[in-house]
Write an enzyme that holds these catalytic residues in place. Structure first.
Site, PDB file in Angstrom:
ATOM      1  N   CYS A  85      65.580 -88.341  25.700  1.00  0.00           N
ATOM      2  CA  CYS A  85      66.551 -89.116  26.479  1.00  0.00           C
ATOM      3  C   CYS A  85      67.546 -89.899  25.626  1.00  0.00           C
ATOM      4  O   CYS A  85      68.756 -89.679  25.706  1.00  0.00           O
ATOM      5  CB  CYS A  85      65.810 -90.082  27.402  1.00  0.00           C
ATOM      6  SG  CYS A  85      64.703 -89.298  28.592  1.00  0.00           S
ATOM      7  N   HIS A 139      69.791 -94.887  27.564  1.00  0.00           N
ATOM      8  CA  HIS A 139      68.349 -95.003  27.739  1.00  0.00           C
ATOM      9  C   HIS A 139      68.052 -96.330  28.432  1.00  0.00           C
ATOM     10  O   HIS A 139      68.769 -97.310  28.281  1.00  0.00           O
ATOM     11  CB  HIS A 139      67.648 -94.916  26.377  1.00  0.00           C
ATOM     12  CG  HIS A 139      66.199 -94.566  26.480  1.00  0.00           C
ATOM     13  ND1 HIS A 139      65.716 -93.614  27.337  1.00  0.00           N
ATOM     14  CD2 HIS A 139      65.113 -95.046  25.813  1.00  0.00           C
ATOM     15  CE1 HIS A 139      64.414 -93.510  27.196  1.00  0.00           C
ATOM     16  NE2 HIS A 139      64.020 -94.375  26.281  1.00  0.00           N
TER      17      HIS A 139
END
Length: 577
Positions: A85, A139
């Site tokens: 991610c 994130h």
């Protein structure tokens, strides 16, 4: 039903609308002369190709994304820069590949690593755009979210907390929640789900008139683990009826040590095998994708009903893919097809008269990357492209999906581990020089590594020459989880072996011990001890690589479960052929 990769190949360079019984509209691409276009930059976390129009899973239910494909350019060979991610999103939002930025893992913050980098939203903001962000854009942890990114946005809704946290509230599936590996329906109204709140906020902002063009980043957290969704989506996929991915048990035999170490870092494979929950997990992923699609439909319908519909470019993307047993893996964090391949749609309204305008339903099979989105959007919106960008504008492919494009997609996982994907081949080279090469024309599921085959020597050399010449060096600990920062305690006895394997265990007191060997899919192949009494201390049993009938088993990854009345441990054993 045709093989998923054959299905995708058949779509490459075609007009999707024709396949769906729709007549494609046409518009001559011309330079935009009206008001600056808006951008809706919409990400869906952890979604692979299990989307109806992508054909990744025959039971995928995604009517809204399928509908979007009918009025977009769909890229069937789009790949992430990093299969994780945080670094994937940094690459996307800066246009910088990790070998250029040094942001390889979630342990590396962009604030320290590339403090002067120009970010996509800030670039638009500096050129007169209003910037908005709802949900997971960067994130979502404290370290990599606020206050690090709030300066990018005029308006922001940070991702709401989980409606149910398995680490705090206990698992919903009744099993130990290993690294969030849980699924079910939390006891909460749909309106309380985080993604629902995000879409509500986005819809409110889209409905408002705006005095400036906008760059609007919206991000869904699902289908990221834990796989939580309202019950109505789970009801679509009874576990006993789901189709499981096609895998082979010896898939890792020809994979270099670093490659299968990426698999053995994580314990979900053992978890799935031990509890026999492969079908339940696949059903849960499908259900959460269907939920994410439902939220995507709400957002896209809201844009269509807003005053901005005819002047807003829409990009829908994911930060990486996800394995659900393929290559014996249950994660992203690898360089194979399932972890690196992403869905990507670009919709350009016909009224904008830009490349791709009015060409709904077209499909491009060219290999493209997430880092291409930064220069694509600056190109379409008439903004300069920062020199830091490693990508290339997709505008030529929006105008003509079959335009010449001799450029492989590059994905990187941690330091000096790279994968190149062409329209036919995937080439992986690890930092120790070991390699994998897969020919998708004959091996679409990447089962046979032909890197050492003489017939592919020229292909291997040609791809190797296109790898990055330089990688920004950073300190990475190979025994630390790159996503969570936790120390990884691997119990592999031994790895690998071509002869008898000794399984060790320590007993604090005399007790009965059962030792059983399973395949990674939970099929028992050998009972080494069945309630046998052992004295306290360090004890061992040996396995010669045969099954209960004495037949030699093929090479591959096996799971050895050691049980006492009070404890249970699972270890990995890799047998060489």
């Amino acid at each position: 039903m045709p093989d998923r990769r054959q299905f995708l190949t058949s779509l490459g360079g075609t007009v999707l609308g024709s396949a769906l019984g729709l007549a494609p509209s046409s518009a001559d691409a011309a330079p935009h002369r009206g008001a600056p276009p808006n951008v809706l930059f919409f990400s869906i976390d952890d979604i692979n190709d299990w989307i109806g129009v992508y054909g990744g899973h025959p039971q995928a239910y995604t009517p809204n994304l399928d509908r979007l494909a009918q009025r977009s350019t769909m890229f069937t060979r789009a790949y992430c820069s990093v299969p994780l991610c945080h670094p994937s999103r940094i690459a996307t939002m800066t246009g910088m590949r990790p070998h250029s930025s040094g942001v390889y893992t979630a342990q590396i913050g962009w604030q320290d690593q590339i403090p002067t980098a120009v970010h996509l939203a800030d670039h638009f903001r500096s050129h007169g755009y209003e910037t908005l962000a709802g949900g997971k854009v960067y994130h979502h942890t404290d370290k990599f979210g606020p206050p690090g990114e709030t300066w990018l946005w005029d308006h922001q809704l940070f991702p709401p907390r989980l409606v149910h946290n398995p680490n705090l509230d206990g698992s919903l599936n009744g099993l130990p929640a290993i690294r969030g590996f849980d699924w079910g329906t939390p006891d909460a109204p749909e309106e309380e789900y985080g993604d629902h709140k995000v879409v509500d906020w986005c819809l409110d902002k889209l409905a408002q008139p705006r005095t400036r063009p906008f760059f609007f980043a919206a991000g869904l957290f699902k289908p990221h683990l834990p796989w939580y969704a309202p019950r109505r989506f789970f009801d679509l996929f009874p576990p006993q009826d789901v189709v499981l991915p096609e895998v082979i048990e010896d898939d890792l035999v020809d994979v270099p040590r670093i490659g299968w170490r990426m698999v053995e870092r994580y314990t979900r494979t053992e978890h799935v095998s031990t509890y026999g929950i492969w079908d339940d997990a696949v059903a849960a992923y499908l259900a959460t994708i269907a939920y994410a699609d439902d939220q995507a439909g709400r957002l896209l319908d809201g844009l269509a009903a807003s005053p901005h519909a005819d002047n807003t470019i829409v990009v829908v993307w994911s930060d990486h893919g996800f394995h659900l047993g393929e290559k014996l893996h249950w994660e992203k964090n690898a360089l194979w097809e399932e972890a690196t391949r992403i869905p990507l749609f670009v919709h350009v309204p016909e009224a904008l008269a830009l490349p791709g305008s009015g060409t709904g339903g077209q499909v491009s099979g060219r290999t493209v990357e997430l880092v291409d989105l930064f220069p694509t959007l600056t190109d379409l919106c008439g903004l300069p492209t920062p020199e830091q960008c490693d990508g290339q504008s997709l505008a030529p492919l929006l105008a003509n999906p079959d335009a010449p494009w001799d450029r492989p997609a590059l994905s990187t996982w941690m330091y000096q581990n790279h994968s190149l994907r062409t329209e036919r081949y995937r080439y992986i080279r690890y930092r120790d020089g070991t390699e994998e090469l897969y020919d998708h024309e004959v091996d679409p599921l990447e089962w046979t590594n032909v890197a050492g085959h003489p017939d592919y020597a020229d292909v291997r050399a040609e791809l190797e020459a296109q790898l990055p010449a330089h990688d920004v060096a950073v300190a990475l600990d190979p025994d630390v989880d790159p996503e969570t920062g936790e120390t990884l305690g691997l119990r592999s006895y031994p790895n690998p072996t071509a002869g008898p394997a000794t399984v060790e265990f320590v007993l604090r007191e005399p007790t009965e011990v059962t030792v059983t060997v399973f395949t990674v899919h939970g099929r028992r192949v050998r009972q080494l001890a069945d309630g046998r009494p052992f004295a306290a201390g360090l004890r061992t049993v040996e396995w010669d690589g045969t099954d209960d009938a004495g037949a030699t088993l093929p090479g591959g990854l096996y799971l050895c479960v050691v049980r006492t009345p009070a404890t249970r441990e699972t270890r990995r054993i890799v047998l060489l052929p």
